[in-house]
Motif scaffolding. Sequence first.
Motif, mmCIF file in Angstrom:
data_model
loop_
_atom_site.group_PDB
_atom_site.id
_atom_site.type_symbol
_atom_site.label_atom_id
_atom_site.label_comp_id
_atom_site.label_asym_id
_atom_site.label_seq_id
_atom_site.Cartn_x
_atom_site.Cartn_y
_atom_site.Cartn_z
ATOM 1 N N GLU A 60 0.823 -1.215 0.000
ATOM 2 C CA GLU A 60 0.000 0.000 0.000
ATOM 3 C C GLU A 60 0.851 1.257 0.000
ATOM 4 N N MET A 61 1.961 1.234 0.727
ATOM 5 C CA MET A 61 2.845 2.399 0.694
ATOM 6 C C MET A 61 3.414 2.577 -0.699
ATOM 7 N N TRP A 62 3.905 1.485 -1.272
ATOM 8 C CA TRP A 62 4.534 1.577 -2.586
ATOM 9 C C TRP A 62 3.539 2.033 -3.655
ATOM 10 N N ASP A 63 2.313 1.547 -3.580
ATOM 11 C CA ASP A 63 1.306 1.879 -4.581
ATOM 12 C C ASP A 63 0.702 3.266 -4.400
ATOM 13 N N SER A 64 0.962 3.892 -3.286
ATOM 14 C CA SER A 64 0.411 5.221 -3.006
ATOM 15 C C SER A 64 1.072 6.282 -3.878
ATOM 16 N N PRO A 65 0.290 7.217 -4.409
ATOM 17 C CA PRO A 65 0.884 8.326 -5.168
ATOM 18 C C PRO A 65 1.860 9.141 -4.320
ATOM 19 N N ALA A 66 1.615 9.202 -3.021
ATOM 20 C CA ALA A 66 2.506 9.952 -2.133
ATOM 21 C C ALA A 66 3.899 9.343 -2.114
ATOM 22 N N TRP A 67 3.974 8.014 -2.255
ATOM 23 C CA TRP A 67 5.283 7.351 -2.226
ATOM 24 C C TRP A 67 6.125 7.782 -3.412
ATOM 25 N N SER A 68 5.574 7.668 -4.600
ATOM 26 C CA SER A 68 6.352 8.001 -5.791
ATOM 27 C C SER A 68 6.688 9.484 -5.856
#
Length: 103
Positions: free
Chosen positions: A78-86
């Motif tokens: 979920e962290m990786w897939d979050s737009p905030a992560w990228s």
Amino acid sequence: SGVWCYRYSVALTYLGRYEQALQYARQGTRSDPEYPWGWLQLSRISYHCKQREEAMAAARRGLELVPGDYEFTTQIREMWDSPAWSATISTRRPTVNAPISIA
């Protein structure tokens, strides 16, 4: 103890006292680094407080303690897939110890 800090951090999170919850989550993982759920709470609250690298490191540490655990693999995904992560981290996609199944 680490368990007490974990529980208090979760309670503070529910009360919306995020910065204080983050402090107790950090304290809990320092006092009991072998308690995996402290690492999960640290990951969740760190992510909420925009401490993305700390959040990922905490999730990965927890996954080392409980290999293949659904909660940790889901947290990482979920962290990786979050737009905030990228938008905030420029690293390669993290790997986990077990395959991640999408329900």
